[in-house]
Write a protein that holds these residues in place. Structure first.
Motif, mmCIF file in Angstrom:
data_model
loop_
_atom_site.group_PDB
_atom_site.id
_atom_site.type_symbol
_atom_site.label_atom_id
_atom_site.label_comp_id
_atom_site.label_asym_id
_atom_site.label_seq_id
_atom_site.Cartn_x
_atom_site.Cartn_y
_atom_site.Cartn_z
ATOM 1 N N MET A 1 15.104 -6.239 -11.068
ATOM 2 C CA MET A 1 13.896 -6.453 -11.845
ATOM 3 C C MET A 1 12.766 -5.516 -11.395
ATOM 4 S SD MET A 1 12.766 -8.226 -14.288
ATOM 5 C CE MET A 1 11.319 -8.851 -15.001
ATOM 6 N N PHE A 2 12.670 -5.280 -10.087
ATOM 7 C CA PHE A 2 11.597 -4.413 -9.591
ATOM 8 C C PHE A 2 11.755 -2.996 -10.144
ATOM 9 C CE2 PHE A 2 9.747 -1.490 -6.472
ATOM 10 C CZ PHE A 2 8.432 -1.926 -6.515
ATOM 11 N N ASN A 3 12.975 -2.452 -10.085
ATOM 12 C CA ASN A 3 13.189 -1.100 -10.605
ATOM 13 C C ASN A 3 12.857 -1.022 -12.091
ATOM 14 O OD1 ASN A 3 14.024 -0.095 -8.144
ATOM 15 N ND2 ASN A 3 16.184 -0.380 -8.572
ATOM 16 N N LYS A 4 13.241 -2.042 -12.829
ATOM 17 C CA LYS A 4 12.946 -2.075 -14.265
ATOM 18 C C LYS A 4 11.436 -2.037 -14.497
ATOM 19 C CE LYS A 4 13.582 -4.739 -18.457
ATOM 20 N NZ LYS A 4 14.016 -5.994 -19.057
ATOM 21 N N ARG A 5 10.709 -2.791 -13.705
ATOM 22 C CA ARG A 5 9.241 -2.831 -13.848
ATOM 23 C C ARG A 5 8.627 -1.454 -13.534
ATOM 24 N NH1 ARG A 5 5.220 -3.448 -16.275
ATOM 25 N NH2 ARG A 5 3.389 -4.450 -15.438
ATOM 26 N N GLY B 1 8.012 1.555 1.618
ATOM 27 C CA GLY B 1 6.711 2.071 2.058
ATOM 28 C C GLY B 1 6.257 3.235 1.198
ATOM 29 N N GLU B 2 7.190 4.063 0.809
ATOM 30 C CA GLU B 2 6.876 5.200 -0.062
ATOM 31 C C GLU B 2 6.381 4.695 -1.425
ATOM 32 O OE1 GLU B 2 9.123 9.153 -1.844
ATOM 33 O OE2 GLU B 2 10.143 7.927 -0.342
ATOM 34 N N PHE C 1 -1.026 -3.087 -10.258
ATOM 35 C CA PHE C 1 -0.941 -2.673 -8.864
ATOM 36 C C PHE C 1 -0.685 -3.870 -7.956
ATOM 37 C CE2 PHE C 1 -3.048 -2.393 -4.751
ATOM 38 C CZ PHE C 1 -2.392 -1.304 -4.186
ATOM 39 N N GLU C 2 -1.495 -4.913 -8.109
ATOM 40 C CA GLU C 2 -1.381 -6.089 -7.237
ATOM 41 C C GLU C 2 -0.014 -6.748 -7.358
ATOM 42 O OE1 GLU C 2 -4.786 -8.343 -8.481
ATOM 43 O OE2 GLU C 2 -6.156 -7.198 -7.197
ATOM 44 N N GLU C 3 0.489 -6.879 -8.576
ATOM 45 C CA GLU C 3 1.799 -7.510 -8.777
ATOM 46 C C GLU C 3 2.913 -6.671 -8.152
ATOM 47 O OE1 GLU C 3 1.984 -7.934 -13.014
ATOM 48 O OE2 GLU C 3 0.771 -9.767 -13.018
ATOM 49 N N LEU C 4 2.907 -5.371 -8.421
ATOM 50 C CA LEU C 4 3.953 -4.497 -7.898
ATOM 51 C C LEU C 4 3.847 -4.342 -6.383
ATOM 52 C CD1 LEU C 4 3.926 -1.849 -10.733
ATOM 53 C CD2 LEU C 4 5.821 -3.384 -10.169
ATOM 54 N N PHE C 5 2.627 -4.240 -5.889
ATOM 55 C CA PHE C 5 2.423 -4.111 -4.447
ATOM 56 C C PHE C 5 2.942 -5.356 -3.728
ATOM 57 C CE2 PHE C 5 0.222 -4.039 -0.413
ATOM 58 C CZ PHE C 5 0.252 -2.695 -0.077
ATOM 59 N N GLU C 6 2.647 -6.531 -4.289
ATOM 60 C CA GLU C 6 3.144 -7.773 -3.686
ATOM 61 C C GLU C 6 4.670 -7.819 -3.730
ATOM 62 O OE1 GLU C 6 2.755 -12.636 -4.046
ATOM 63 O OE2 GLU C 6 1.655 -11.381 -5.456
ATOM 64 N N VAL D 1 6.881 -5.291 -3.857
ATOM 65 C CA VAL D 1 7.518 -4.342 -2.936
ATOM 66 C C VAL D 1 7.248 -4.731 -1.482
ATOM 67 C CG1 VAL D 1 5.718 -2.541 -2.802
ATOM 68 C CG2 VAL D 1 8.150 -1.913 -2.655
ATOM 69 N N SER D 2 6.118 -5.333 -1.211
ATOM 70 C CA SER D 2 5.844 -5.822 0.144
ATOM 71 C C SER D 2 6.788 -6.957 0.511
ATOM 72 C CB SER D 2 4.389 -6.284 0.264
ATOM 73 O OG SER D 2 3.518 -5.185 0.103
ATOM 74 N N ASN D 3 7.059 -7.839 -0.445
ATOM 75 C CA ASN D 3 8.010 -8.927 -0.199
ATOM 76 C C ASN D 3 9.422 -8.386 0.003
ATOM 77 O OD1 ASN D 3 6.124 -10.996 -0.289
ATOM 78 N ND2 ASN D 3 6.378 -11.320 -2.481
ATOM 79 N N ILE D 4 9.787 -7.386 -0.764
ATOM 80 C CA ILE D 4 11.097 -6.745 -0.586
ATOM 81 C C ILE D 4 11.194 -6.182 0.829
ATOM 82 C CG2 ILE D 4 12.498 -4.751 -1.273
ATOM 83 C CD1 ILE D 4 11.433 -5.292 -4.185
ATOM 84 N N SER D 5 10.142 -5.510 1.265
ATOM 85 C CA SER D 5 10.116 -4.925 2.607
ATOM 86 C C SER D 5 10.253 -5.999 3.687
ATOM 87 C CB SER D 5 8.827 -4.132 2.795
ATOM 88 O OG SER D 5 8.832 -3.456 4.019
ATOM 89 N N LYS D 6 9.568 -7.120 3.503
ATOM 90 C CA LYS D 6 9.656 -8.225 4.471
ATOM 91 C C LYS D 6 11.068 -8.812 4.513
ATOM 92 C CE LYS D 6 4.826 -9.500 3.994
ATOM 93 N NZ LYS D 6 3.876 -10.438 3.376
ATOM 94 N N LEU D 7 11.690 -8.948 3.353
ATOM 95 C CA LEU D 7 13.065 -9.458 3.304
ATOM 96 C C LEU D 7 14.024 -8.517 4.024
ATOM 97 C CD1 LEU D 7 13.184 -10.750 -0.381
ATOM 98 C CD2 LEU D 7 13.343 -12.156 1.687
ATOM 99 N N ILE D 8 13.838 -7.221 3.809
ATOM 100 C CA ILE D 8 14.680 -6.230 4.493
ATOM 101 C C ILE D 8 14.468 -6.334 6.000
ATOM 102 C CG2 ILE D 8 15.096 -3.761 4.841
ATOM 103 C CD1 ILE D 8 14.356 -3.381 1.841
ATOM 104 N N SER D 9 13.222 -6.454 6.429
ATOM 105 C CA SER D 9 12.929 -6.593 7.861
ATOM 106 C C SER D 9 13.618 -7.813 8.452
ATOM 107 C CB SER D 9 11.421 -6.704 8.101
ATOM 108 O OG SER D 9 10.788 -5.494 7.822
#
Length: 107
Positions: free
Chosen positions: A1-5, A60-61, A80-85, A87-95
């Protein structure tokens, strides 16, 4: 879904005119899921973790490119806020997954 957005927002006529940024943010977002998939197919957790770090770096990129898209008025503050949130959540899950895999190797 993120890539589609990401693809949807980069189809905006203003954004689309900036071919380089459009191409880069799309590639970075695809890199997240692609590196997770490639790492999963590797034979060891060590290799998987390596690819998860690459996926995290790609997240991060994307965050950096979202800031630029906002600054250039290619996307709205809400987008911006929706996408930033996201991708930040994706990053946290990966971590969290990296930590889990590293901890499981110690046992």
């Amino acid at each position: 879904m993120f890539n589609k957005r990401i693809y949807e927002i980069t189809e905006n006529q203003t954004f689309k005119k900036d071919f380089d940024l459009t191409r880069q943010i799309r590639r970075a977002s695809i890199s997240i899921s692609s590196n997770i998939a490639e790492g999963f197919e590797r034979s060891t957790d060590i290799e998987f973790v390596y690819f998860l770090y690459i996926a995290k770096a790609s997240a991060g990129e994307v965050r950096s490119q979202l800031y630029l898209a906002l600054d250039l008025n290619y996307i709205s503050k809400l987008e911006f806020e929706e996408l930033f949130e996201d991708v930040s959540n994706i990053s946290k899950l990966i971590s969290g997954f990296i930590k889990y895999l590293n901890d499981s190797q110690k046992s």
